[in-house]
Design a protein around this motif. Structure first.
Motif, PDB file in Angstrom:
ATOM      1  N   ARG A   2       0.871  -1.178   0.000  1.00 41.86           N
ATOM      2  CA  ARG A   2       0.000   0.000   0.000  1.00 41.86           C
ATOM      3  C   ARG A   2       0.901   1.219   0.000  1.00 41.86           C
ATOM      4  NH1 ARG A   2      -4.419   1.816  -1.699  1.00 41.86           N
ATOM      5  NH2 ARG A   2      -5.450  -0.061  -1.010  1.00 41.86           N
ATOM      6  N   LEU A   3       0.970   1.875  -1.148  1.00 36.34           N
ATOM      7  CA  LEU A   3       1.673   3.148  -1.257  1.00 36.34           C
ATOM      8  C   LEU A   3       0.591   4.216  -1.198  1.00 36.34           C
ATOM      9  CD1 LEU A   3       4.166   2.183  -4.101  1.00 36.34           C
ATOM     10  CD2 LEU A   3       4.612   2.284  -1.643  1.00 36.34           C
ATOM     11  N   TRP A   4       0.336   4.683  -0.004  1.00 36.26           N
ATOM     12  CA  TRP A   4      -0.776   5.588   0.239  1.00 36.26           C
ATOM     13  C   TRP A   4      -0.680   6.847  -0.616  1.00 36.26           C
ATOM     14  CZ3 TRP A   4      -4.831   4.213   3.265  1.00 36.26           C
ATOM     15  CH2 TRP A   4      -4.646   3.165   4.166  1.00 36.26           C
ATOM     16  N   SER A   5      -1.831   7.245  -1.155  1.00 35.57           N
ATOM     17  CA  SER A   5      -1.939   8.528  -1.858  1.00 35.57           C
ATOM     18  C   SER A   5      -2.200   9.649  -0.860  1.00 35.57           C
ATOM     19  CB  SER A   5      -3.092   8.482  -2.873  1.00 35.57           C
ATOM     20  OG  SER A   5      -2.918   7.425  -3.779  1.00 35.57           O
ATOM     21  N   LEU A   6      -2.671   9.275   0.321  1.00 36.98           N
ATOM     22  CA  LEU A   6      -2.984  10.249   1.366  1.00 36.98           C
ATOM     23  C   LEU A   6      -1.714  10.909   1.890  1.00 36.98           C
ATOM     24  CD1 LEU A   6      -5.495   8.049   3.382  1.00 36.98           C
ATOM     25  CD2 LEU A   6      -6.071   9.953   1.854  1.00 36.98           C
ATOM     26  N   LEU A  10      -1.703  12.122   7.759  1.00 35.33           N
ATOM     27  CA  LEU A  10      -2.981  11.482   8.055  1.00 35.33           C
ATOM     28  C   LEU A  10      -2.815  10.038   8.523  1.00 35.33           C
ATOM     29  CD1 LEU A  10      -4.976  12.746   4.946  1.00 35.33           C
ATOM     30  CD2 LEU A  10      -5.070  13.654   7.291  1.00 35.33           C
ATOM     31  N   LEU A  11      -1.681   9.445   8.251  1.00 35.72           N
ATOM     32  CA  LEU A  11      -1.464   8.029   8.549  1.00 35.72           C
ATOM     33  C   LEU A  11      -1.143   7.808  10.020  1.00 35.72           C
ATOM     34  CD1 LEU A  11       0.784   7.108   5.473  1.00 35.72           C
ATOM     35  CD2 LEU A  11      -1.719   6.987   5.665  1.00 35.72           C
ATOM     36  N   ASP A  12      -1.685   6.732  10.577  1.00 33.41           N
ATOM     37  CA  ASP A  12      -1.307   6.359  11.933  1.00 33.41           C
ATOM     38  C   ASP A  12       0.088   5.723  11.893  1.00 33.41           C
ATOM     39  OD1 ASP A  12      -2.222   3.983  10.687  1.00 33.41           O
ATOM     40  OD2 ASP A  12      -2.924   3.138  12.585  1.00 33.41           O
ATOM     41  N   ARG A  13       0.630   5.445  13.053  1.00 35.20           N
ATOM     42  CA  ARG A  13       2.003   4.932  13.138  1.00 35.20           C
ATOM     43  C   ARG A  13       2.192   3.672  12.298  1.00 35.20           C
ATOM     44  NH1 ARG A  13       3.868   0.938  15.969  1.00 35.20           N
ATOM     45  NH2 ARG A  13       2.074   0.883  17.344  1.00 35.20           N
ATOM     46  N   GLN A  14       1.248   2.751  12.387  1.00 37.72           N
ATOM     47  CA  GLN A  14       1.374   1.488  11.654  1.00 37.72           C
ATOM     48  C   GLN A  14       1.360   1.710  10.148  1.00 37.72           C
ATOM     49  OE1 GLN A  14      -0.592   2.212  14.252  1.00 37.72           O
ATOM     50  NE2 GLN A  14      -1.134   0.400  15.435  1.00 37.72           N
ATOM     51  N   ALA A  15       0.460   2.551   9.684  1.00 40.53           N
ATOM     52  CA  ALA A  15       0.357   2.813   8.242  1.00 40.53           C
ATOM     53  C   ALA A  15       1.584   3.555   7.736  1.00 40.53           C
ATOM     54  CB  ALA A  15      -0.914   3.606   7.934  1.00 40.53           C
ATOM     55  N   LEU A  16       2.089   4.505   8.529  1.00 41.82           N
ATOM     56  CA  LEU A  16       3.274   5.255   8.123  1.00 41.82           C
ATOM     57  C   LEU A  16       4.489   4.331   8.023  1.00 41.82           C
ATOM     58  CD1 LEU A  16       4.211   8.218   7.521  1.00 41.82           C
ATOM     59  CD2 LEU A  16       5.014   8.269   9.884  1.00 41.82           C
ATOM     60  N   THR A  17       4.672   3.482   9.009  1.00 42.22           N
ATOM     61  CA  THR A  17       5.812   2.560   9.012  1.00 42.22           C
ATOM     62  C   THR A  17       5.702   1.555   7.870  1.00 42.22           C
ATOM     63  OG1 THR A  17       6.078   2.826  11.388  1.00 42.22           O
ATOM     64  CG2 THR A  17       7.072   0.872  10.406  1.00 42.22           C
ATOM     65  N   ALA A  18       4.525   1.010   7.657  1.00 40.43           N
ATOM     66  CA  ALA A  18       4.332   0.064   6.555  1.00 40.43           C
ATOM     67  C   ALA A  18       4.564   0.750   5.215  1.00 40.43           C
ATOM     68  CB  ALA A  18       2.928  -0.530   6.613  1.00 40.43           C
ATOM     69  N   CYS A  19       4.122   1.978   5.076  1.00 40.75           N
ATOM     70  CA  CYS A  19       4.305   2.726   3.841  1.00 40.75           C
ATOM     71  C   CYS A  19       5.789   2.965   3.574  1.00 40.75           C
ATOM     72  CB  CYS A  19       3.529   4.040   3.912  1.00 40.75           C
ATOM     73  SG  CYS A  19       3.410   4.888   2.338  1.00 40.75           S
ATOM     74  N   TRP A  20       6.547   3.266   4.595  1.00 36.71           N
ATOM     75  CA  TRP A  20       7.991   3.457   4.450  1.00 36.71           C
ATOM     76  C   TRP A  20       8.646   2.166   3.942  1.00 36.71           C
ATOM     77  CZ3 TRP A  20      11.803   6.747   3.957  1.00 36.71           C
ATOM     78  CH2 TRP A  20      13.113   6.385   4.288  1.00 36.71           C
ATOM     79  N   HIS A 106     -10.664   3.606   3.661  1.00 35.59           N
ATOM     80  CA  HIS A 106      -9.854   2.455   4.069  1.00 35.59           C
ATOM     81  C   HIS A 106      -9.062   2.789   5.343  1.00 35.59           C
ATOM     82  CE1 HIS A 106      -7.700  -1.288   3.554  1.00 35.59           C
ATOM     83  NE2 HIS A 106      -6.537  -0.673   3.447  1.00 35.59           N
ATOM     84  N   LEU A 107      -8.464   3.971   5.383  1.00 36.92           N
ATOM     85  CA  LEU A 107      -7.698   4.381   6.559  1.00 36.92           C
ATOM     86  C   LEU A 107      -8.611   4.552   7.776  1.00 36.92           C
ATOM     87  CD1 LEU A 107      -4.916   5.138   7.707  1.00 36.92           C
ATOM     88  CD2 LEU A 107      -5.430   7.514   7.079  1.00 36.92           C
ATOM     89  N   LEU A 108      -9.760   5.157   7.589  1.00 40.72           N
ATOM     90  CA  LEU A 108     -10.712   5.293   8.702  1.00 40.72           C
ATOM     91  C   LEU A 108     -11.072   3.921   9.272  1.00 40.72           C
ATOM     92  CD1 LEU A 108     -13.111   8.071   7.364  1.00 40.72           C
ATOM     93  CD2 LEU A 108     -11.519   8.275   9.298  1.00 40.72           C
ATOM     94  N   HIS A 109     -11.343   2.978   8.390  1.00 39.38           N
ATOM     95  CA  HIS A 109     -11.688   1.619   8.813  1.00 39.38           C
ATOM     96  C   HIS A 109     -10.538   0.978   9.605  1.00 39.38           C
ATOM     97  CE1 HIS A 109     -13.487  -2.356   8.679  1.00 39.38           C
ATOM     98  NE2 HIS A 109     -12.325  -2.816   8.226  1.00 39.38           N
ATOM     99  N   LYS A 110      -9.300   1.183   9.138  1.00 38.26           N
ATOM    100  CA  LYS A 110      -8.141   0.591   9.807  1.00 38.26           C
ATOM    101  C   LYS A 110      -7.877   1.234  11.172  1.00 38.26           C
ATOM    102  CE  LYS A 110      -5.478  -1.795   6.542  1.00 38.26           C
ATOM    103  NZ  LYS A 110      -5.383  -3.116   7.070  1.00 38.26           N
ATOM    104  N   THR A 111      -8.058   2.544  11.275  1.00 37.18           N
ATOM    105  CA  THR A 111      -7.665   3.246  12.506  1.00 37.18           C
ATOM    106  C   THR A 111      -8.718   3.209  13.607  1.00 37.18           C
ATOM    107  OG1 THR A 111      -8.432   5.348  11.603  1.00 37.18           O
ATOM    108  CG2 THR A 111      -6.093   4.824  11.323  1.00 37.18           C
ATOM    109  N   VAL A 112      -9.961   2.943  13.272  1.00 41.07           N
ATOM    110  CA  VAL A 112     -11.030   3.015  14.271  1.00 41.07           C
ATOM    111  C   VAL A 112     -10.718   2.163  15.498  1.00 41.07           C
ATOM    112  CG1 VAL A 112     -12.529   1.217  13.277  1.00 41.07           C
ATOM    113  CG2 VAL A 112     -13.526   3.075  14.618  1.00 41.07           C
TER     114      VAL A 112
END
Length: 148
Positions: A2-6, A10-20, A106-112
């Motif tokens: 997942r190479l976020w377009s956001l 806006l990304l939580d820690r997990q999404a930011l680290t995974a994106c990196w 998708h991000l809202l669903h993941k972070t809730v």
């Protein structure tokens, strides 16, 4: 992958680290340094760019900038090109408004559940905005998107 377009903020820690990590993998693919993930559809937007390696470097620097702002230590030496005039002046990549909206949901669903504080912050922000490398254009979900 997942190479976020956001925007990275806006990304939580997990999404930011995974994106990196996934951005570094994308860079390896574009540099022909790995045999895996070579056909991954999320790489399409970088492959069609006039300077794919410069574009992925600019993308990674955007992720790293946010990580640094948060006090994380992402190693800039892992990015193939430095954060300089070339990566800062790279031609932007278009992303459709439909793609940005899909990723927002998708991000809202993941972070809730996994990041409730970030979820509340996203609700406060109220709308998605793109990674600094990207420019939003009207349209539906991108053809390379595989998420439902």
């Amino acid at each position: 992958m997942r190479l976020w377009s956001l925007h990275p903020s806006l990304l939580d820690r997990q999404a930011l680290t995974a994106c990196w990590r996934e951005g570094l993998l994308a860079q390896a693919v574009l540099l022909d340094r790995t045999k895996g993930y070579t056909k991954h559809p999320q790489l399409d937007r970088f492959r069609v760019h006039p300077e794919p390696v410069v574009a992925i470097a600019a993308y990674l620097h955007g992720i790293r900038d946010e990580a640094t702002r948060r006090g994380y230590r992402y190693d800039a030496s892992r990015v193939h090109l430095p954060d300089d005039e070339r990566t800062r002046g790279v031609t932007p990549i278009h992303v459709t408004s439909g793609q940005l909206d899909l990723e927002w949901r998708h991000l809202l669903h993941k972070t809730v559940e996994r990041s409730p504080d970030q979820y509340r912050e996203l609700l406060r922000v109220g709308r998605p905005f793109p990674h600094p490398l990207l420019v939003v254009v009207p349209g539906g979900v991108e053809p390379w998107e595989r998420a439902s």
